[in-house]
Design a protein around this motif. Structure first.
Motif, PDB file in Angstrom:
ATOM      1  N   ARG A  13       0.825  -1.207   0.000  1.00 19.43           N
ATOM      2  CA  ARG A  13       0.000   0.000   0.000  1.00 19.43           C
ATOM      3  C   ARG A  13       0.862   1.261   0.000  1.00 19.43           C
ATOM      4  O   ARG A  13       0.592   2.223  -0.717  1.00 19.43           O
ATOM      5  N   GLY A  14       1.900   1.275   0.802  1.00 20.38           N
ATOM      6  CA  GLY A  14       2.764   2.451   0.882  1.00 20.38           C
ATOM      7  C   GLY A  14       3.466   2.712  -0.438  1.00 20.38           C
ATOM      8  O   GLY A  14       3.525   3.854  -0.904  1.00 20.38           O
ATOM      9  N   ARG A  15       3.983   1.656  -1.068  1.00 18.42           N
ATOM     10  CA  ARG A  15       4.678   1.850  -2.339  1.00 18.42           C
ATOM     11  C   ARG A  15       3.718   2.259  -3.447  1.00 18.42           C
ATOM     12  O   ARG A  15       4.045   3.091  -4.289  1.00 18.42           O
ATOM     13  N   THR A  16       2.522   1.680  -3.457  1.00 19.55           N
ATOM     14  CA  THR A  16       1.527   2.072  -4.456  1.00 19.55           C
ATOM     15  C   THR A  16       1.139   3.531  -4.291  1.00 19.55           C
ATOM     16  O   THR A  16       1.019   4.278  -5.267  1.00 19.55           O
ATOM     17  N   ALA A  17       0.943   3.965  -3.050  1.00 15.93           N
ATOM     18  CA  ALA A  17       0.603   5.365  -2.789  1.00 15.93           C
ATOM     19  C   ALA A  17       1.735   6.287  -3.244  1.00 15.93           C
ATOM     20  O   ALA A  17       1.489   7.359  -3.808  1.00 15.93           O
ATOM     21  N   LEU A  18       2.984   5.873  -3.027  1.00 15.42           N
ATOM     22  CA  LEU A  18       4.130   6.681  -3.442  1.00 15.42           C
ATOM     23  C   LEU A  18       4.173   6.822  -4.957  1.00 15.42           C
ATOM     24  O   LEU A  18       4.377   7.927  -5.486  1.00 15.42           O
ATOM     25  N   LEU A  19       3.978   5.712  -5.674  1.00 17.40           N
ATOM     26  CA  LEU A  19       3.972   5.770  -7.139  1.00 17.40           C
ATOM     27  C   LEU A  19       2.822   6.618  -7.656  1.00 17.40           C
ATOM     28  O   LEU A  19       2.989   7.398  -8.602  1.00 17.40           O
ATOM     29  N   ALA A  20       1.650   6.486  -7.042  1.00 19.58           N
ATOM     30  CA  ALA A  20       0.496   7.281  -7.464  1.00 19.58           C
ATOM     31  C   ALA A  20       0.749   8.768  -7.243  1.00 19.58           C
ATOM     32  O   ALA A  20       0.437   9.602  -8.103  1.00 19.58           O
ATOM     33  N   LEU A  21       1.336   9.108  -6.109  1.00 22.51           N
ATOM     34  CA  LEU A  21       1.644  10.510  -5.816  1.00 22.51           C
ATOM     35  C   LEU A  21       2.675  11.057  -6.796  1.00 22.51           C
ATOM     36  O   LEU A  21       2.529  12.175  -7.309  1.00 22.51           O
ATOM     37  N   MET A  34      11.558  11.755 -10.129  1.00 20.96           N
ATOM     38  CA  MET A  34      11.509  10.303 -10.325  1.00 20.96           C
ATOM     39  C   MET A  34      12.632   9.614  -9.565  1.00 20.96           C
ATOM     40  O   MET A  34      12.435   8.550  -8.981  1.00 20.96           O
ATOM     41  N   GLY A  35      13.844  10.252  -9.583  1.00 21.47           N
ATOM     42  CA  GLY A  35      14.954   9.665  -8.855  1.00 21.47           C
ATOM     43  C   GLY A  35      14.671   9.589  -7.364  1.00 21.47           C
ATOM     44  O   GLY A  35      14.924   8.558  -6.718  1.00 21.47           O
ATOM     45  N   LEU A  36      14.134  10.685  -6.815  1.00 22.60           N
ATOM     46  CA  LEU A  36      13.790  10.681  -5.393  1.00 22.60           C
ATOM     47  C   LEU A  36      12.704   9.664  -5.099  1.00 22.60           C
ATOM     48  O   LEU A  36      12.751   8.961  -4.077  1.00 22.60           O
ATOM     49  N   SER A  37      11.728   9.590  -6.005  1.00 22.66           N
ATOM     50  CA  SER A  37      10.638   8.634  -5.788  1.00 22.66           C
ATOM     51  C   SER A  37      11.141   7.198  -5.824  1.00 22.66           C
ATOM     52  O   SER A  37      10.726   6.364  -5.009  1.00 22.66           O
ATOM     53  N   LEU A  38      12.029   6.904  -6.779  1.00 24.43           N
ATOM     54  CA  LEU A  38      12.578   5.547  -6.849  1.00 24.43           C
ATOM     55  C   LEU A  38      13.397   5.225  -5.600  1.00 24.43           C
ATOM     56  O   LEU A  38      13.345   4.096  -5.085  1.00 24.43           O
ATOM     57  N   ARG A  39      14.137   6.256  -5.153  1.00 31.19           N
ATOM     58  CA  ARG A  39      14.913   6.018  -3.933  1.00 31.19           C
ATOM     59  C   ARG A  39      13.981   5.768  -2.750  1.00 31.19           C
ATOM     60  O   ARG A  39      14.215   4.856  -1.939  1.00 31.19           O
ATOM     61  N   LEU A  40      12.928   6.589  -2.663  1.00 32.25           N
ATOM     62  CA  LEU A  40      11.945   6.385  -1.597  1.00 32.25           C
ATOM     63  C   LEU A  40      11.256   5.039  -1.752  1.00 32.25           C
ATOM     64  O   LEU A  40      10.956   4.359  -0.762  1.00 32.25           O
ATOM     65  N   TYR A  41      10.985   4.671  -3.032  1.00 37.32           N
ATOM     66  CA  TYR A  41      10.337   3.381  -3.301  1.00 37.32           C
ATOM     67  C   TYR A  41      11.190   2.234  -2.763  1.00 37.32           C
ATOM     68  O   TYR A  41      10.695   1.311  -2.121  1.00 37.32           O
ATOM     69  N   ARG A  42      12.499   2.332  -3.068  1.00 38.88           N
ATOM     70  CA  ARG A  42      13.398   1.294  -2.562  1.00 38.88           C
ATOM     71  C   ARG A  42      13.468   1.315  -1.038  1.00 38.88           C
ATOM     72  O   ARG A  42      13.498   0.257  -0.393  1.00 38.88           O
ATOM     73  N   GLU A  43      13.506   2.531  -0.476  1.00 40.61           N
ATOM     74  CA  GLU A  43      13.562   2.629   0.980  1.00 40.61           C
ATOM     75  C   GLU A  43      12.301   2.068   1.620  1.00 40.61           C
ATOM     76  O   GLU A  43      12.361   1.378   2.649  1.00 40.61           O
ATOM     77  N   VAL A  44      11.162   2.368   0.986  1.00 32.06           N
ATOM     78  CA  VAL A  44       9.905   1.819   1.508  1.00 32.06           C
ATOM     79  C   VAL A  44       9.913   0.306   1.409  1.00 32.06           C
ATOM     80  O   VAL A  44       9.451  -0.401   2.313  1.00 32.06           O
ATOM     81  N   GLY A  45      10.451  -0.201   0.272  1.00 31.82           N
ATOM     82  CA  GLY A  45      10.539  -1.653   0.118  1.00 31.82           C
ATOM     83  C   GLY A  45      11.437  -2.277   1.167  1.00 31.82           C
ATOM     84  O   GLY A  45      11.091  -3.306   1.763  1.00 31.82           O
ATOM     85  N   ALA A  94       1.024  11.595 -10.129  1.00 36.69           N
ATOM     86  CA  ALA A  94       0.154  12.773 -10.096  1.00 36.69           C
ATOM     87  C   ALA A  94       0.960  14.064 -10.181  1.00 36.69           C
ATOM     88  O   ALA A  94       0.582  15.009 -10.882  1.00 36.69           O
ATOM     89  N   VAL A  95       2.093  14.110  -9.465  1.00 38.22           N
ATOM     90  CA  VAL A  95       2.946  15.302  -9.497  1.00 38.22           C
ATOM     91  C   VAL A  95       3.514  15.518 -10.901  1.00 38.22           C
ATOM     92  O   VAL A  95       3.521  16.645 -11.431  1.00 38.22           O
ATOM     93  N   LEU A  96       3.987  14.447 -11.548  1.00 36.31           N
ATOM     94  CA  LEU A  96       4.557  14.576 -12.893  1.00 36.31           C
ATOM     95  C   LEU A  96       3.499  15.009 -13.898  1.00 36.31           C
ATOM     96  O   LEU A  96       3.752  15.848 -14.774  1.00 36.31           O
ATOM     97  N   VAL A  97       2.301  14.438 -13.784  1.00 36.47           N
ATOM     98  CA  VAL A  97       1.211  14.848 -14.685  1.00 36.47           C
ATOM     99  C   VAL A  97       0.858  16.315 -14.462  1.00 36.47           C
ATOM    100  O   VAL A  97       0.643  17.077 -15.414  1.00 36.47           O
ATOM    101  N   ALA A  98       0.820  16.742 -13.199  1.00 35.46           N
ATOM    102  CA  ALA A  98       0.518  18.146 -12.885  1.00 35.46           C
ATOM    103  C   ALA A  98       1.578  19.066 -13.481  1.00 35.46           C
ATOM    104  O   ALA A  98       1.260  20.120 -14.047  1.00 35.46           O
ATOM    105  N   ILE A  99       2.856  18.663 -13.372  1.00 36.25           N
ATOM    106  CA  ILE A  99       3.938  19.474 -13.944  1.00 36.25           C
ATOM    107  C   ILE A  99       3.770  19.598 -15.458  1.00 36.25           C
ATOM    108  O   ILE A  99       3.897  20.685 -16.032  1.00 36.25           O
ATOM    109  N   CYS A 100       3.466  18.479 -16.114  1.00 32.09           N
ATOM    110  CA  CYS A 100       3.280  18.498 -17.575  1.00 32.09           C
ATOM    111  C   CYS A 100       2.088  19.357 -17.971  1.00 32.09           C
ATOM    112  O   CYS A 100       2.139  20.105 -18.960  1.00 32.09           O
ATOM    113  N   LEU A 101       0.991  19.277 -17.204  1.00 37.01           N
ATOM    114  CA  LEU A 101      -0.188  20.082 -17.514  1.00 37.01           C
ATOM    115  C   LEU A 101       0.107  21.571 -17.337  1.00 37.01           C
ATOM    116  O   LEU A 101      -0.310  22.393 -18.170  1.00 37.01           O
TER     117      LEU A 101
END
Length: 508
Positions: free
Chosen positions: A20-28, A313-324, A31-38
């Motif tokens: 759940r934590g990793r899924t929430a991190l990826l979703a967030l 994305m780099g920070l998110s992947l690092r956080l993803y690994r840390e969460v894992g 959402a941030v990347l899509v917002a930046i692109c928009l």
């Protein structure tokens, strides 16, 4: 519904919590990347529209200013034509000798840059008056459009001709003509003035509208009068009929993006009608320089946003690994907290947690659950004879056999404390539950661990069995109490045996 093995239930629960934590991190992050692109798209689209509006406003200003200048020059020439027409109609002027008449008639004629000759043609198109000192190469002009248009009668007013090469100067010229009426209103000829198209080209040259752009003067019938940059082949082209020109012809002024009616290139086209004349002044702007600047800004901003996105994305992947890693560590801690340190089996805490999850699942699915309470026979006497270290070895050996039996059936083996164990086995019949208990008893006896004070002089166990269908009612606590009572019966009847609850024994 197929009942899941108990260990699978445990893994799913642990995986769900960590996932759940990793899924929430990826979703967030998404959402941030899509917002930046928009936001980038919105801002750059706004800048793009601003560039287009700026070019359009600039083009409209230039078109209106040039149209006003052309109108002013034509108006000056028209004033000269009106004056010449009035003078020609005076009888006393007609009575003068030709040389004197022409000197009087043209002595005050306007002399301005770009203005050509003023001429008077009779009803047959013959030249009857011209400024002194000019020597026309032709004396008849009845074939010209500026003459023929006035023959039919009616009020044509000021007529603007199509461009032509003058027979007098050889230069590309525009003629303006007005009708002369005879004493009875009949056609009496025309007065004619010419405007050098080279003069109009000089008006256009100083306009800074950028490379690839153009300034064009049209007649409303689609004839190109002149164009800057000047290309002689463009003169007398017919641009009518296209969407762009029809749009320019239908309104007084405006701006739009479309294909040029001359060369078909995409430009921002601003246009303005020249006074009340059948002329349209158009300014076509490519906007390459302006849009090139927009592209530079867009690329620069896109580069910065790309770096920002890559960093995110780099920070998110690092956080993803840390969460894992944290999830793995937490799972390991949870496993250790629920594991008996001596035998490696689940401890009482883990057993109660699993039973709390499995019982409602079995109630929902209609599956059965078997609870086996197990006790090592005469274990205190074994410790007294051989010591606690040897006793710990016996407990580990018993745990290994019980764990194998439980795993084969998708169940769970746990150590409740001391020499007591519990097996939780899902989805078995009454006979299967008793057979499982017998397999566990026989397996321990087959270890042949010497025990002088034990049954048959080896280490043995006693088993009490409770068979439950949670969907039919009852509680987990009641099932445990029933299995415990069956265990005491087994021990009371001589140990090294299996006993079930009274109902289960009768069914067997």
């Amino acid at each position: 519904m197929t009942f899941r093995p108990i260990e699978e239930v445990m893994r799913l629960q642990s995986g769900r919590q960590s996932g759940r934590g990793r899924t929430a991190l990826l979703a967030l992050t998404g959402a941030v990347l899509v917002a930046i692109c928009l936001v980038f798209t919105f801002v750059m689209a706004g800048w793009y529209r601003d560039v287009g509006r700026g070019l359009g406003a600039s083009g409209e200003s230039v078109a209106a200013a040039v149209a006003e200048e052309v109108d002013r020059n034509i108006e000056l020439l028209d004033l000269a034509l009106r004056a010449l027409s009035q003078q020609w109609s005076k009888p006393d002027l007609q009575a003068m000798p030709t040389a004197l008449r022409d000197r009087v008639l043209f002595d005050n004629a306007m002399r301005a840059p770009g203005f050509g000759n003023l001429l008077v043609l009779d009803r047959d198109g013959a030249l009857v008056a011209h400024p002194p000192g000019t020597d026309p190469v032709s004396s008849r002009f009845g074939d010209r459009d500026y003459f023929r248009v006035h023959i039919a009668g009616g009020s044509v007013g000021l007529f603007v001709s199509k461009p032509f090469q003058s027979r007098l100067s050889g230069r590309w010229t525009l003629a303006l003509s007005r009708r002369i009426d005879g004493p009875g209103g009949e056609f009496g000829g025309i007065v004619l003035g010419t405007l050098d198209l080279g003069y109009l080209a000089k008006l256009y040259k100083p306009l800074a509208i950028g490379p690839g752009s153009a300034v064009t003067l049209f007649r409303t019938d689609g004839t190109v009068i002149t164009r800057e940059p000047f290309v002689q082949a463009d003169i007398r082209l017919w641009a009518g009929g296209g969407d762009a020109f029809n749009r320019m012809r239908s309104t007084h002024s405006g701006t739009f993006a479309g294909a040029s009616p001359i060369d078909g290139e995409e430009r921002i086209i601003s246009y303005h009608r020249v006074g009340n004349l059948p002329l349209i002044q158009a300014v076509e702007i490519t906007g390459e320089a302006a849009y090139a600047d927009w592209w530079r800004r867009a690329v620069a901003v896109a580069g910065l946003l790309t770096l920002l996105c890559l960093g995110s994305m780099g920070l998110s992947l690092r956080l993803y690994r840390e969460v894992g890693r944290r999830a793995i560590a937490e799972a390991e801690l949870s496993r250790l907290a629920g594991t008996d340190a001596l035998t490696g089996l689940a401890n009482r805490r883990q057993f109660e947690a699993v039973l709390g999850r499995v019982w409602p699942r079995a109630a929902a699915s209609g599956e059965s659950l078997a609870l086996l309470m197990i006790d090592a026979d005469a274990f205190k006497a074994y410790n007294d004879l051989f010591g606690h270290q040897a006793g710990d070895g016996v407990l580990r050996a018993i745990a290994g056999r019980l764990d194998r039996v439980a795993r084969d059936l998708g169940g769970l083996a746990c150590r409740c404390g001391g020499e007591e164990f519990i097996l939780l086995v899902p989805s078995v019949t009454e006979a299967g539950a008793l057979a499982t208990a017998e397999a566990a008893r026989a397996g321990v006896e087959a270890l042949a661990l010497p025990h002088p004070r034990g049954v048959a002089s080896v280490v043995t166990i006693s088993v009490g069995v409770s068979m439950q269908r949670p969907a039919a009612g009852g509680t987990a606590e009641g099932a445990l109490a029933e299995a415990d009572a069956a265990l005491y019966r087994a021990k009371a009847e001589g140990r090294n045996r299996c006993r079930g609850a009274p109902a289960l024994d009768r069914a067997a």
